[in-house]
Design an enzyme around this catalytic site. Structure first.
Site, PDB file in Angstrom:
ATOM      1  N   LYS A 112      -6.903  -4.443  -7.729  1.00 19.95           N
ATOM      2  CA  LYS A 112      -5.957  -4.754  -8.811  1.00 19.95           C
ATOM      3  C   LYS A 112      -6.274  -6.080  -9.484  1.00 19.95           C
ATOM      4  CE  LYS A 112      -1.857  -2.042  -7.818  1.00 19.95           C
ATOM      5  NZ  LYS A 112      -0.398  -2.057  -7.717  1.00 19.95           N
ATOM      6  N   LYS A 195      -8.937   7.881  -7.513  1.00 20.58           N
ATOM      7  CA  LYS A 195      -7.645   8.515  -7.217  1.00 20.58           C
ATOM      8  C   LYS A 195      -6.817   8.680  -8.493  1.00 20.58           C
ATOM      9  CE  LYS A 195      -4.196   5.080  -6.158  1.00 20.58           C
ATOM     10  NZ  LYS A 195      -3.126   4.544  -5.395  1.00 20.58           N
ATOM     11  N   LYS A 198      -0.965   6.333 -11.718  1.00 18.55           N
ATOM     12  CA  LYS A 198      -0.035   6.086 -12.826  1.00 18.55           C
ATOM     13  C   LYS A 198      -0.630   5.119 -13.830  1.00 18.55           C
ATOM     14  CE  LYS A 198       3.965   5.529  -9.803  1.00 18.55           C
ATOM     15  NZ  LYS A 198       4.393   4.394  -8.971  1.00 18.55           N
TER      16      LYS A 198
HETATM   17  P1  AMP Z   1       2.649   4.052  -5.862  1.00 21.25           P
HETATM   18  O1  AMP Z   1       2.442   4.908  -7.058  1.00 21.25           O
HETATM   19  O2  AMP Z   1       1.520   3.121  -5.652  1.00 21.25           O
HETATM   20  O3  AMP Z   1       4.008   3.402  -5.789  1.00 21.25           O
HETATM   21  O4  AMP Z   1       2.577   5.044  -4.617  1.00 21.25           O
HETATM   22  C1  AMP Z   1       3.684   5.752  -4.092  1.00 21.25           C
HETATM   23  C2  AMP Z   1       3.236   6.709  -3.007  1.00 21.25           C
HETATM   24  O5  AMP Z   1       2.391   7.733  -3.550  1.00 21.25           O
HETATM   25  C3  AMP Z   1       2.407   6.041  -1.902  1.00 21.25           C
HETATM   26  O6  AMP Z   1       2.746   6.628  -0.657  1.00 21.25           O
HETATM   27  C4  AMP Z   1       0.986   6.389  -2.264  1.00 21.25           C
HETATM   28  O7  AMP Z   1       0.150   6.408  -1.130  1.00 21.25           O
HETATM   29  C5  AMP Z   1       1.155   7.792  -2.845  1.00 21.25           C
HETATM   30  N1  AMP Z   1       0.073   8.099  -3.821  1.00 21.25           N
HETATM   31  C6  AMP Z   1      -0.176   7.451  -4.984  1.00 21.25           C
HETATM   32  N2  AMP Z   1      -1.226   7.986  -5.642  1.00 21.25           N
HETATM   33  C7  AMP Z   1      -1.673   9.018  -4.858  1.00 21.25           C
HETATM   34  C8  AMP Z   1      -2.736   9.979  -4.971  1.00 21.25           C
HETATM   35  N3  AMP Z   1      -3.539  10.006  -6.033  1.00 21.25           N
HETATM   36  N4  AMP Z   1      -2.881  10.871  -3.975  1.00 21.25           N
HETATM   37  C9  AMP Z   1      -2.065  10.869  -2.891  1.00 21.25           C
HETATM   38  N5  AMP Z   1      -1.041  10.005  -2.729  1.00 21.25           N
HETATM   39  C10 AMP Z   1      -0.828   9.089  -3.683  1.00 21.25           C
END
Ligand code: AMP
Ligand code: TRP
Length: 334
Positions: A112, A195, A198
């Site tokens: 990041k 990956k 968002k």
């Molecule tokens: P975040 O969007 O970083 O707040 O992530 C929220 C949850 O979604 C966390 O448990 C991440 O590990 C999971 N997550 C985010 N992106 C992915 C992805 N591309 N594949 C699987 N899990 C994801």
């Protein structure tokens, strides 16, 4: 009965990766008999600048999405992180327990911050300490996440161990990640080695949990693939990350085994496969999108749900954090 804790940042719009990697598991775990606590981590969100009005709106949208996915506030505790002071209080103690060297190793920070290390917020650097506090403030022991969070979970265990050791207590328990193997990492639709995120600048790289049927179909049709036909076995996909990703999504959404899906499409090009995948995705995601929109029409009700959740969460995290403060030598709060 174990206690389960997880969090999601109310930044951007949740993706299919968030849903398949995390949220779907959150819903399933409600039936496990364990106590489930799910947190919209708005304090984590501001480690990178958020427009205040947008943050408010995205927090509502994420709350609505959780309800639309099937999180039941009668069964699970759902609330926003900033509503409870325990997270910040314990986070501060953990800032003083974690070592610079530990945080310097965090790959998510390196990703990041990139080349801009001097310019990112100090909050972004200590973000994993706050995440450790989120979990330990509840003495939670199980944490459902995607595999990008594994390193942070290990750090949370290191922090707990050092706290226990430094103060001669066994106050914070070990925690264990709960990872759905097949969908631990849903990849970008534009690049099967990155990956799905968002924050990717390209909207075509992801399915948003707010996309309508046309958008979902269009994104799947345009998803990057290769020119070979689909094989009849999984091993043959080893060097074909885009095809493997789409197959993984298909299996997760339909509940079918990957091998069974391959058997139906083996020998053909991606056209029919993508059409079937788009259809399965629309059938699964569209009702969630619709319900999210419905919940969003009544933000007063969402406030009520989150505030009721926060009261329940505070009743757990408050006393645990009071005790952590007593252990480190702070006078009683009174
Ligand atoms: P975040 O969007 O970083 O707040 O992530 C929220 C949850 O979604 C966390 O448990 C991440 O590990 C999971 N997550 C985010 N992106 C992915 C992805 N591309 N594949 C699987 N899990 C994801
Ligand atoms: N860091 C997590 C992410 O970006 C979100 C998060 C914050 C979290 N606190 C947590 C996840 C506690 C699990 C437990 O995905």
């Amino acid at each position: 009965m174990a206690r389960i804790f997880s969090g999601i940042q109310p930044t951007g719009i949740a993706t299919l990766g968030n849903y398949l990697g995390a949220l779907r598991n959150w819903v399933a775990l409600q039936q496990s008999g364990d106590e489930c606590i799910y947190c919209l981590v708005d304090m984590h969100a501001i480690t990178t600048f958020q427009n205040p009005a947008a943050l408010r709106q995205q927090t509502y949208t994420m709350a609505a999405l959780l309800l639309a996915c099937g999180i039941n506030p009668e069964q699970s505790i759902i609330f926003h992180q900033s509503a409870i002071s325990a997270h910040a209080r314990l986070g501060w103690i953990f800032n003083c327990v974690a070592r610079m060297g530990w945080l310097n190793r965090m790959t998510q920070f390196k990703d990041k911050a990139g080349k801009d290390r001097e310019a990112v917020s100090t909050g972004l650097f200590v973000y994993p300490n706050l995440m450790a506090a989120d979990i330990h403030a509840y003495h939670a022991t199980k944490v459902p996440v995607g595999d990008d969070q594994l390193q942070h979970i290990e750090l949370a265990n290191d922090i707990a161990e050092k706290f226990n050791h430094d103060f001669g207590v066994s106050f914070f328990p070990r925690i264990e990640p709960l990872i759905l193997k097949e969908t631990a990492r849903v990849m970008s639709l534009r690049d099967g080695t990155k990956k799905m995120s968002k924050s990717d600048p390209s909207d075509q790289s992801r399915i948003n949990m707010t996309d309508d049927a046309d958008m979902i179909s269009q994104k799947i049709r345009k998803a990057k693939t290769d020119t070979d036909p689909l094989p009849d076995n999984l091993a043959a996909l080893a060097e074909r990350p885009e095809a493997r990703n789409l197959l993984g999504i298909f299996a997760a959404i339909s509940g079918e085994a990957q091998e069974a899906i391959l058997a139906r499409f083996a020998g053909g090009g991606f056209g029919p496969f993508k059409n079937a995948l788009a259809e399965a995705l629309v059938a699964h995601v569209e009702p969630i999108v619709r319900r999210t929109r419905d919940y969003l029409t009544d933000t007063a009700e969402l406030d009520r749900v989150l505030q009721a959740g926060a009261a329940k969460a505070a009743a757990i995290a408050g006393p645990i954090t009071d005790e952590a403060e007593r252990i480190v030598g702070f006078l009683p709060r009174g």
